[in-house]
Enzyme design. Structure first.
Site: not given
Ligand code: PBG
Ligand code: ZN
Length: 324
Positions: A314, A275, A218, A121, A196, A249, A129
């Site tokens: 982070y 994040s 997504r 992505c 995820k 996650k 992705c």
């Molecule tokens: C990419 C990815 C993402 C994150 C880690 N790898 C973003 C998503 O799936 O949009 C998110 C990390 C975060 O928010 O700290 N595939």
């Molecule tokens: Zn991705």
């Protein structure tokens, strides 16, 4: 029963610490880093105070700072100069992540365990992705798999210690495992973003990594936040395909999922403190509404208590400083 039994007896003085069931140490922390091919100096990410994107020549300095704080692992995300339909700058020998891996490993060697995020992505112009069927704007699972295999292999060749596929494509762990094995990288582990969720907590990351979608979202491949049993099935597939570490996650809103997965599979389990979770605490602290250090520690500790063996966060440097 009360009044003979009093829980308060063990709650103060030295004994309080001695009965502590969980703790957080610097070995639990994995530090996420952004390396950006488009910049010449380190650039703050507005929605993630304290986190920067780094140009290639500043990456080693920041990784070293983390190492000096006692952090032993980091995960790398790349932002390429050129994006296209297939994300072709994800797997080149001289692309941004591959260069960053080589530089960090050259400088820090065994002192820093380098993990790479494997997804397309950040590299596709549409921000998805995987490969897109442009006629009906659909992400195509199976044609994406060889590209993920190729990307993971290029990271291993550059010297990555572990790869972490994050795209939630079906079959991605198997595809990457066989590509690595066929090229003599049998000992490179895979940390799967196994459960995820399709989460709004990724907002600040998409700014940071410039990986937002130009259309759609997504939800065709990431999990529905309403589901828990489904995470068991997702993880089970990844275990069969060869995942070495299972990640959940986001973390804070999914502590129940971490708990279930740890208990069901008894495998090394990682939590991604994403994040948005970071941004919420930072924003409240900036307003003077929360004690940042205490809330950071309590949040990360809750992930350990839920069953996480390691945490991508982070806060890694802040937390390491606090633990020193
Ligand atoms: C990419 C990815 C993402 C994150 C880690 N790898 C973003 C998503 O799936 O949009 C998110 C990390 C975060 O928010 O700290 N595939
Ligand atoms: Zn991705």
């Amino acid at each position: 029963m009360f009044p003979e039994l009093r829980m308060r007896r063990l709650r103060s003085g030295k004994i309080r610490d001695m009965i502590k069931e969980n703790s957080l140490t610097v070995d639990d922390l994995i530090y996420p880093m952004f390396v950006d091919e488009n910049i010449n100096s380190e650039t703050p990410i507005a929605s993630m105070p304290g986190i920067n994107r780094f140009p290639i020549d500043k990456v080693v300095g920041d990784a070293k700072e983390a190492a000096d704080l006692g952090i032993s692992a980091l995960i790398l995300f790349g932002i390429p100069e050129h994006k296209d339909q297939h994300g072709s700058c994800a797997w080149g020998e001289h692309d941004i992540v591959q260069r960053a891996v080589r530089e960090i490993k050259n400088e820090l060697g065994k002192d820093m365990y380098v993990i790479t995020d494997v997804c397309l992505c950040e590299y596709t112009d549409h921000g998805h992705c995987g490969v897109i069927d442009s006629e009906n704007e659909e992400i195509m699972n199976d044609p994406t798999l060889p590209l993920l295999g190729k990307t993971a292999l290029s990271h291993a060749k550059a010297g990555a210690d572990m790869v972490a596929p994050s795209g939630m494509m079906d079959g991605m762990i198997g595809a990457i495992r066989s590509e690595l094995d066929a090229n003599n990288f049998k000992d490179i582990p895979i940390m799967s973003y196994a459960a995820k969720y399709s989460s709004a907590y990724y907002g600040p990351f998409r700014d940071a990594a410039d990986s937002g979608c130009s259309f759609g979202d997504r939800s065709t491949h990431q999990m529905d936040p309403a589901n828990s049993d489904e995470s068991i099935r997702e993880v089970e597939l990844d275990v069969f395909e060869g995942a070495d570490i299972l990640m959940v996650k986001p973390a804070l809103s999914y502590l129940d999922v971490i708990y279930r997965i740890k208990n069901e599979f008894k495998m090394p389990t990682a939590a991604y403190n994403v994040s948005g979770e970071y941004a919420m605490i930072k924003a409240a602290a900036q307003n003077g509404w929360l004690d940042e250090k205490k809330v950071m520690h309590e949040s990360l500790l809750s992930m350990k208590r839920a069953g996480a063996d390691m945490i991508l966060t982070y806060f890694a440097k802040d937390m390491a400083r606090m633990l020193k």
